[in-house]
Enzyme design. Structure first.
Site, PDB file in Angstrom:
ATOM      1  N   HIS A 167      33.215  69.707  33.262  1.00  0.00           N
ATOM      2  CA  HIS A 167      33.903  70.057  34.514  1.00  0.00           C
ATOM      3  C   HIS A 167      35.222  69.306  34.659  1.00  0.00           C
ATOM      4  O   HIS A 167      35.710  69.122  35.775  1.00  0.00           O
ATOM      5  CB  HIS A 167      32.981  69.785  35.709  1.00  0.00           C
ATOM      6  CG  HIS A 167      31.718  70.584  35.671  1.00  0.00           C
ATOM      7  ND1 HIS A 167      31.714  71.953  35.783  1.00  0.00           N
ATOM      8  CD2 HIS A 167      30.431  70.216  35.481  1.00  0.00           C
ATOM      9  CE1 HIS A 167      30.465  72.394  35.682  1.00  0.00           C
ATOM     10  NE2 HIS A 167      29.674  71.358  35.490  1.00  0.00           N
ATOM     11  N   TRP A 214      45.951  33.568  45.851  1.00  0.00           N
ATOM     12  CA  TRP A 214      45.861  34.923  45.316  1.00  0.00           C
ATOM     13  C   TRP A 214      46.675  35.779  46.280  1.00  0.00           C
ATOM     14  O   TRP A 214      46.295  35.930  47.442  1.00  0.00           O
ATOM     15  CB  TRP A 214      44.400  35.368  45.273  1.00  0.00           C
ATOM     16  CG  TRP A 214      44.157  36.646  44.536  1.00  0.00           C
ATOM     17  CD1 TRP A 214      44.060  36.809  43.184  1.00  0.00           C
ATOM     18  CD2 TRP A 214      43.957  37.947  45.104  1.00  0.00           C
ATOM     19  NE1 TRP A 214      43.818  38.121  42.880  1.00  0.00           N
ATOM     20  CE2 TRP A 214      43.761  38.845  44.038  1.00  0.00           C
ATOM     21  CE3 TRP A 214      43.948  38.452  46.405  1.00  0.00           C
ATOM     22  CZ2 TRP A 214      43.537  40.197  44.227  1.00  0.00           C
ATOM     23  CZ3 TRP A 214      43.728  39.802  46.599  1.00  0.00           C
ATOM     24  CH2 TRP A 214      43.518  40.662  45.511  1.00  0.00           C
ATOM     25  N   LYS A 271      33.773  46.987  33.210  1.00  0.00           N
ATOM     26  CA  LYS A 271      33.937  45.769  32.404  1.00  0.00           C
ATOM     27  C   LYS A 271      35.136  45.901  31.478  1.00  0.00           C
ATOM     28  O   LYS A 271      35.954  45.000  31.373  1.00  0.00           O
ATOM     29  CB  LYS A 271      32.688  45.484  31.536  1.00  0.00           C
ATOM     30  CG  LYS A 271      31.456  45.004  32.242  1.00  0.00           C
ATOM     31  CD  LYS A 271      31.453  43.544  32.628  1.00  0.00           C
ATOM     32  CE  LYS A 271      32.013  43.312  33.986  1.00  0.00           C
ATOM     33  NZ  LYS A 271      31.308  43.590  35.168  1.00  0.00           N
ATOM     34  N   ASN A 321      43.077  30.147  53.352  1.00  0.00           N
ATOM     35  CA  ASN A 321      42.444  31.245  52.619  1.00  0.00           C
ATOM     36  C   ASN A 321      42.031  32.277  53.657  1.00  0.00           C
ATOM     37  O   ASN A 321      41.364  31.934  54.630  1.00  0.00           O
ATOM     38  CB  ASN A 321      41.226  30.695  51.859  1.00  0.00           C
ATOM     39  CG  ASN A 321      40.322  31.787  51.310  1.00  0.00           C
ATOM     40  OD1 ASN A 321      40.736  32.938  51.193  1.00  0.00           O
ATOM     41  ND2 ASN A 321      39.097  31.425  50.989  1.00  0.00           N
ATOM     42  N   GLY A 322      42.452  33.528  53.468  1.00  0.00           N
ATOM     43  CA  GLY A 322      42.087  34.562  54.435  1.00  0.00           C
ATOM     44  C   GLY A 322      43.317  35.383  54.784  1.00  0.00           C
ATOM     45  O   GLY A 322      44.352  35.287  54.115  1.00  0.00           O
ATOM     46  N   CYS A 340      41.916  32.989  47.112  1.00  0.00           N
ATOM     47  CA  CYS A 340      42.434  31.648  47.417  1.00  0.00           C
ATOM     48  C   CYS A 340      41.328  30.605  47.491  1.00  0.00           C
ATOM     49  O   CYS A 340      40.215  30.887  47.939  1.00  0.00           O
ATOM     50  CB  CYS A 340      43.148  31.646  48.763  1.00  0.00           C
ATOM     51  SG  CYS A 340      44.466  32.841  48.873  1.00  0.00           S
ATOM     52  N   LYS A 381      37.600  36.604  41.772  1.00  0.00           N
ATOM     53  CA  LYS A 381      36.141  36.579  41.662  1.00  0.00           C
ATOM     54  C   LYS A 381      35.500  36.788  43.026  1.00  0.00           C
ATOM     55  O   LYS A 381      34.570  37.548  43.185  1.00  0.00           O
ATOM     56  CB  LYS A 381      35.719  35.214  41.087  1.00  0.00           C
ATOM     57  CG  LYS A 381      34.221  35.008  40.980  1.00  0.00           C
ATOM     58  CD  LYS A 381      33.677  35.829  39.864  1.00  0.00           C
ATOM     59  CE  LYS A 381      32.179  35.734  39.705  1.00  0.00           C
ATOM     60  NZ  LYS A 381      31.666  36.841  38.897  1.00  0.00           N
ATOM     61  N   GLU A 418      29.380  50.749  34.907  1.00  0.00           N
ATOM     62  CA  GLU A 418      29.553  49.304  34.767  1.00  0.00           C
ATOM     63  C   GLU A 418      30.257  48.967  33.446  1.00  0.00           C
ATOM     64  O   GLU A 418      31.122  48.085  33.397  1.00  0.00           O
ATOM     65  CB  GLU A 418      28.173  48.620  34.879  1.00  0.00           C
ATOM     66  CG  GLU A 418      28.153  47.125  34.679  1.00  0.00           C
ATOM     67  CD  GLU A 418      29.015  46.324  35.664  1.00  0.00           C
ATOM     68  OE1 GLU A 418      29.533  46.893  36.641  1.00  0.00           O
ATOM     69  OE2 GLU A 418      29.202  45.125  35.395  1.00  0.00           O
ATOM     70  N   GLU A 476      38.476  45.870  33.416  1.00  0.00           N
ATOM     71  CA  GLU A 476      38.727  44.572  34.052  1.00  0.00           C
ATOM     72  C   GLU A 476      39.316  43.558  33.080  1.00  0.00           C
ATOM     73  O   GLU A 476      40.260  42.862  33.412  1.00  0.00           O
ATOM     74  CB  GLU A 476      37.401  43.963  34.542  1.00  0.00           C
ATOM     75  CG  GLU A 476      36.958  44.360  35.907  1.00  0.00           C
ATOM     76  CD  GLU A 476      35.640  43.695  36.298  1.00  0.00           C
ATOM     77  OE1 GLU A 476      35.556  43.232  37.420  1.00  0.00           O
ATOM     78  OE2 GLU A 476      34.694  43.629  35.469  1.00  0.00           O
ATOM     79  N   ARG A 494      37.950  31.787  40.906  1.00  0.00           N
ATOM     80  CA  ARG A 494      37.991  32.720  42.040  1.00  0.00           C
ATOM     81  C   ARG A 494      39.154  33.701  41.912  1.00  0.00           C
ATOM     82  O   ARG A 494      39.144  34.744  42.566  1.00  0.00           O
ATOM     83  CB  ARG A 494      38.144  31.945  43.361  1.00  0.00           C
ATOM     84  CG  ARG A 494      36.972  31.040  43.664  1.00  0.00           C
ATOM     85  CD  ARG A 494      37.310  30.054  44.761  1.00  0.00           C
ATOM     86  NE  ARG A 494      37.517  30.694  46.039  1.00  0.00           N
ATOM     87  CZ  ARG A 494      36.566  30.972  46.921  1.00  0.00           C
ATOM     88  NH1 ARG A 494      35.322  30.668  46.640  1.00  0.00           N
ATOM     89  NH2 ARG A 494      36.840  31.546  48.063  1.00  0.00           N
TER      90      ARG A 494
HETATM   91  C1  G6P Z   1      35.062  41.161  42.831  1.00  0.00           C
HETATM   92  C2  G6P Z   1      34.586  40.628  41.491  1.00  0.00           C
HETATM   93  C3  G6P Z   1      33.505  41.536  40.923  1.00  0.00           C
HETATM   94  C4  G6P Z   1      32.373  41.702  41.929  1.00  0.00           C
HETATM   95  C5  G6P Z   1      32.883  42.178  43.286  1.00  0.00           C
HETATM   96  C6  G6P Z   1      31.809  42.080  44.345  1.00  0.00           C
HETATM   97  O1  G6P Z   1      35.734  42.355  42.639  1.00  0.00           O
HETATM   98  O2  G6P Z   1      35.663  40.535  40.581  1.00  0.00           O
HETATM   99  O3  G6P Z   1      33.000  40.974  39.729  1.00  0.00           O
HETATM  100  O4  G6P Z   1      31.450  42.611  41.435  1.00  0.00           O
HETATM  101  O5  G6P Z   1      33.967  41.348  43.725  1.00  0.00           O
HETATM  102  O6  G6P Z   1      31.486  40.737  44.527  1.00  0.00           O
HETATM  103  P1  G6P Z   1      30.116  40.198  45.069  1.00  0.00           P
HETATM  104  O7  G6P Z   1      30.274  38.688  45.069  1.00  0.00           O
HETATM  105  O8  G6P Z   1      29.973  40.734  46.466  1.00  0.00           O
HETATM  106  O9  G6P Z   1      29.053  40.668  44.165  1.00  0.00           O
END
Ligand code: G6P
Length: 612
Positions: free
Chosen positions: A508, A77, A489, A101-102, A2, A607, A485, A492, A27
């Site tokens: 395994h 969100w 990616k 927000n929260g 949010c 985000k 990673e 996501e 965000r």
């Molecule tokens: C969310 C974002 C990711 C990020 C993670 C941790 O899931 O979508 O891209 O890696 O938060 O965020 P930070 O700001 O703590 O790196």
């Protein structure tokens, strides 16, 4: 997650609210809304809400030719209740409106109490309880500022809120605890928002609110107090964030822009070692020498992509600095019974510096007596940085794409510096080795730029990939987290189901999944584990699996039927993971393009994850 914008100014603030929301889109959100007070004649609250994009809200505002001098706005969100217009903010009680927000943890209890008093709830949100609670408080505490203070005193959980009311159109009230919020001091009025990017359109003068702060904004003034009403002074900062930094420029997506910004982001982050001198612990803060000297172990806490950078650093810290290191997902650590150790350096890694779980994990570690803390973070004024004793700020610039890219590689650069600083202080780094590593770090931006030139080849691979439903990513040693990673990616942003494994684990379990429809991506640098990895790749080929191998100079894996090789220009020793993640970022970006997904705002993701 949010986002909030609040404005009171001598101009039509509707475009400011909408532009602010657009800047907060990154965000992550699924609905948007705003409420303004039309102040000509009797003040009257007007609310607009839309499921989906801010553009839809803007169209509604245009259609109604909405204009006002005071308003609050929100991107939601969904947490409590599905994304719907009914659940979108602002929430209204009588003539007052609230954005939030929260997460309010005691909202069920509050809702029952308020329902017993006759308040009818029209949404499933926790926020509506704040609106009704404030309405109830205003019956006995007529001053809006005081009533907000009384309201937040009853809230358990995290919040950043913005409030306005028809009864008092001369001011907007905001408050924060646990969720980010800052004020903007404009020429023609006052503003508040969840982050600076939303306010650059009107001002660079910003005031970061602390947890527990309440602020009143009027046309000509603002004031900040603690929840109990004690006035407090918060410094005014001039934001150095350039408006260009948050513009898309020549790129199609922020993710693409941010992938290509990596050479510059790394150069900026590594500027601290640009001079001829050696590595100095002071780059982590004045007290770092003593702290690093006394460090016997490292505990890294982070979430998402930041967790993967920490996991990579574990290999470096143990092999180069000879320091035992554990890496833990912040949301697990904060609730796990663990054994504290005062000689441990707690390293928290976060792009945003506001991730609720990482912040809570840091506070948890401190509460256990682990006070040697270091933040590796991209936002200098963030809660995580403020909460940590030492810090190294990555200078990636604002990262807008939900899928983290330049934040990750700059975190790795910072963690490489930590590794070298600890190695040196513990006598595990000769002058010659130090000079070698520093040269490699200084050359890193150029090395990354060369890897980026491989984009056309990777684009071709992505075409073949995009039709697949699953993918397996393999790596070994410090490149296992890079495989993790890469898989993150891909899932996501392209929604292709992807899993990562340490290649030795293949037999395994995951080998059972391998057939001609399962592409297997291997991160294959020419390191000491290459021969082992090659055997793992044979196991895949023998089962008809198609291999996509990211090799580098010296890997010497021949191309053959079902084995596609991408040759990276050079092998980069300890720092090789930083180069090897680049093609994986590009692969997922191009696979998403082919699939036509929303690259910068993938479904269901946020985000900045400021709630648990
Ligand atoms: C969310 C974002 C990711 C990020 C993670 C941790 O899931 O979508 O891209 O890696 O938060 O965020 P930070 O700001 O703590 O790196």
């Amino acid at each position: 997650m949010c986002g909030i914008v609040t404005a009171i100014a001598r101009r039509n603030i509707v475009p400011v609210l909408l532009e602010g929301l657009r800047k907060l889109e990154y965000r992550g959100y699924d609905s948007a809304g705003l409420a303004v007070l039309k102040t000509e004649g009797t003040p009257e609250l007007t609310r607009l809400r839309a499921v989906g994009r801010v553009a839809e809200l803007a169209a509604q505002a245009d259609a109604t030719q909405l204009s006002a001098n005071i308003g609050i706005a929100h991107t939601r969100w969904a947490t409590h209740g599905v994304p719907s217009e009914r659940n979108a903010h602002p929430h209204i009680s009588g003539g007052l409106a609230v954005v939030h927000n929260g997460i309010i943890e005691n909202f069920e209890e509050l809702r029952s109490k308020l329902q017993a008093k006759g308040y009818a709830f029209t949404s499933e949100t926790d926020t509506e309880a704040i609106a009704h609670l404030l309405h109830d408080k205003l019956k006995t505490i007529p001053d809006l500022f005081d009533a907000v203070r009384a309201t937040i005193a009853e809230l358990v959980g995290a919040y950043a809120i913005g409030v306005l009311t028809e009864a008092d159109p001369s001011r907007a009230i905001v408050a924060r605890k646990g969720s980010p919020l800052l004020l903007g001091i404009g020429e023609d009025g006052h503003y508040a928002a969840s982050d600076t990017a939303a306010l650059l359109q009107v001002t660079r003068k910003v005031v970061y609110l602390e947890d527990g702060d309440v602020a009143e904004l009027t046309l000509d003034s603002y004031r900040v107090t603690l929840q109990d009403g004690t006035p407090v002074e918060r410094p005014v900062n001039i934001s150095s964030l350039s408006a260009d930094a948050v513009e898309l420029g020549k790129y199609r997506h922020y993710m693409q822009k941010e992938i290509f910004e990596q050479p510059q982001a790394l150069a900026n982050t590594l500027e601290i070692i640009a001079g001829g001198g050696g590595i100095s612990p002071q780059i982590f803060g004045a007290e770092a020498v003593d702290v690093l000297k006394a460090t016997r172990r490292v505990l890294i806490l982070a979430c998402g992509t930041s967790y993967h950078s920490g996991f990579t650093a574990r290999y470096w810290l143990e092999s180069v600095a000879k320091i035992p290191c554990t890496v833990e997902i912040a949301s697990e650590y904060r609730y796990r019974e663990s054994v504290p150790d005062a000689d441990t350096l707690v390293v928290v890694i976060s792009q945003s510096g506001e991730t609720a779980d990482t912040l809570a994990a840091l506070k948890h570690a401190k509460s256990l007596g682990m006070t040697k803390t270091l933040a590796i973070c991209n936002v200098p004024e963030s809660a995580i940085v403020r909460e940590s004793a030492l810090r190294l700020i990555t200078r990636a610039g604002p990262e807008i794409g939900v899928a983290s890219t330049k934040a990750f590689t700059t975190q790795l650069a910072a963690l490489a510096l930590l590794t070298l600083a600890l190695s040196k202080i513990n006598g595990h780094l000769s002058a010659e080795q130090e000079a070698g590593y520093l040269n490699q770090l200084r050359h890193l931006p150029v090395a990354v730029a060369k890897v980026l030139e491989l984009e056309p080849e990777i684009e071709k691979w992505a075409q073949r990939f995009a039709g697949k439903h699953h993918a397996l990513f393999l790596g070994r040693g410090s490149h296992w987290p890079i495989a993790m990673e890469g898989a993150l990616k891909l899932k996501e942003i392209s929604y292709i189901h992807a899993e990562s494994y340490a290649a030795g684990e293949l037999k395994h379990g995951p080998l059972a999944l391998v057939d001609k429809d399962m592409p297997v991506i291997a991160v294959a640098p020419a390191d000491e584990l290459l021969e082992k990895l090659k055997s793992n790749l044979q196991e895949v080929r023998a089962r008809g699996g198609e291999l996509y191998v990211f090799a580098d100079a010296g890997s010497e894996i021949p191309e053959s039927e079902g084995v596609h090789i991408l040759h990276m220009p050079e092998h980069y020793g300890m720092l090789s993971p930083i180069l090897h993640v680049i093609p994986l970022q590009l692969l997922s970006y191009h696979a998403a393009l082919v699939k036509g997904t929303d690259v910068d705002k993938p479904r269901n993701l946020a985000k900045s994850v400021t709630v648990e």
